[in-house]
Design a protein around this motif. Sequence first.
Motif, short mmCIF file in Angstrom:
data_model
loop_
_atom_site.label_atom_id
_atom_site.label_comp_id
_atom_site.label_asym_id
_atom_site.label_seq_id
_atom_site.Cartn_x
_atom_site.Cartn_y
_atom_site.Cartn_z
N ARG A 86 -6.73 1.22 8.01
CA ARG A 86 -7.45 0.95 6.76
C ARG A 86 -6.76 1.66 5.60
NH1 ARG A 86 -10.43 3.25 3.40
NH2 ARG A 86 -10.66 5.19 4.53
N LYS A 87 -6.37 2.91 5.80
CA LYS A 87 -5.71 3.68 4.74
C LYS A 87 -4.36 3.06 4.37
CE LYS A 87 -7.80 8.19 5.60
NZ LYS A 87 -7.59 9.57 6.05
N ILE A 88 -3.63 2.57 5.36
CA ILE A 88 -2.34 1.93 5.08
C ILE A 88 -2.55 0.66 4.26
CG2 ILE A 88 -0.41 0.69 6.14
CD1 ILE A 88 -0.52 2.82 8.41
N HIS A 89 -3.57 -0.12 4.62
CA HIS A 89 -3.88 -1.32 3.83
C HIS A 89 -4.22 -0.94 2.39
CE1 HIS A 89 -3.55 -4.76 6.47
NE2 HIS A 89 -4.13 -4.07 7.44
N GLU A 90 -4.97 0.13 2.22
CA GLU A 90 -5.31 0.63 0.88
C GLU A 90 -4.05 0.99 0.10
OE1 GLU A 90 -7.97 4.08 0.35
OE2 GLU A 90 -9.50 2.85 1.34
N GLU A 91 -3.15 1.73 0.75
CA GLU A 91 -1.90 2.13 0.12
C GLU A 91 -1.07 0.92 -0.28
OE1 GLU A 91 0.32 5.02 2.43
OE2 GLU A 91 -1.54 6.09 2.92
N ILE A 92 -1.01 -0.07 0.60
CA ILE A 92 -0.26 -1.31 0.30
C ILE A 92 -0.87 -1.98 -0.93
CG2 ILE A 92 0.21 -3.66 1.13
CD1 ILE A 92 0.48 -2.42 3.97
N GLU A 97 -0.51 -3.32 -6.69
CA GLU A 97 -1.04 -3.27 -8.06
C GLU A 97 -0.05 -2.59 -8.99
OE1 GLU A 97 -4.90 -1.42 -8.00
OE2 GLU A 97 -5.90 -3.33 -7.51
N ARG A 98 0.59 -1.51 -8.52
CA ARG A 98 1.60 -0.84 -9.34
C ARG A 98 2.77 -1.76 -9.64
NH1 ARG A 98 3.03 4.85 -6.91
NH2 ARG A 98 1.04 5.18 -5.93
N LEU A 99 3.20 -2.50 -8.61
CA LEU A 99 4.29 -3.46 -8.81
C LEU A 99 3.92 -4.50 -9.86
CD1 LEU A 99 5.70 -4.19 -5.24
CD2 LEU A 99 6.95 -3.23 -7.17
N ALA A 100 2.70 -5.00 -9.78
CA ALA A 100 2.24 -5.98 -10.76
C ALA A 100 2.22 -5.38 -12.16
CB ALA A 100 0.85 -6.50 -10.37
N ASP A 101 1.79 -4.13 -12.28
CA ASP A 101 1.78 -3.44 -13.58
C ASP A 101 3.20 -3.28 -14.12
OD1 ASP A 101 -0.96 -3.23 -13.52
OD2 ASP A 101 -0.99 -1.11 -12.92
#
Length: 114
Positions: A86-92, A97-101
């Motif tokens: 779950r945490k890895i999915h969150e990090e991904i 989102e950062r990449l999109a920004d």
Amino acid sequence: MYKISEFSELTGLSKETLRYYAEVGLLEPAYIHPDNRYRYYDDGSYFLALMLGKLRALGFTIQEMVKVMEDESFLHMEELLLEKRRKIHEEIHDLQERLADIDAFLESGREEDE
């Protein structure tokens, strides 16, 4: 019984890692010679070493690994793995989102240049 160098080669864990794991209580040598303090590991240690190596490769912290090893029945292993997943999915998601920004920021800079 395996000397630490043999056990290191067998498991893929460095001698330094094996010493550290012993220090934090993750993987104790089966025997420490009283005269020369050489560390020896047995076949039972092999399974634990492989598991620790796998947990580390999956991104478990030392504290999480200690928790797994304290629960000798490994009843909570699936729960911990699902939480790690779950945490890895969150990090991904956060990284996407950062990449999109970044892409949006770059694109806005290009539009201003035109």
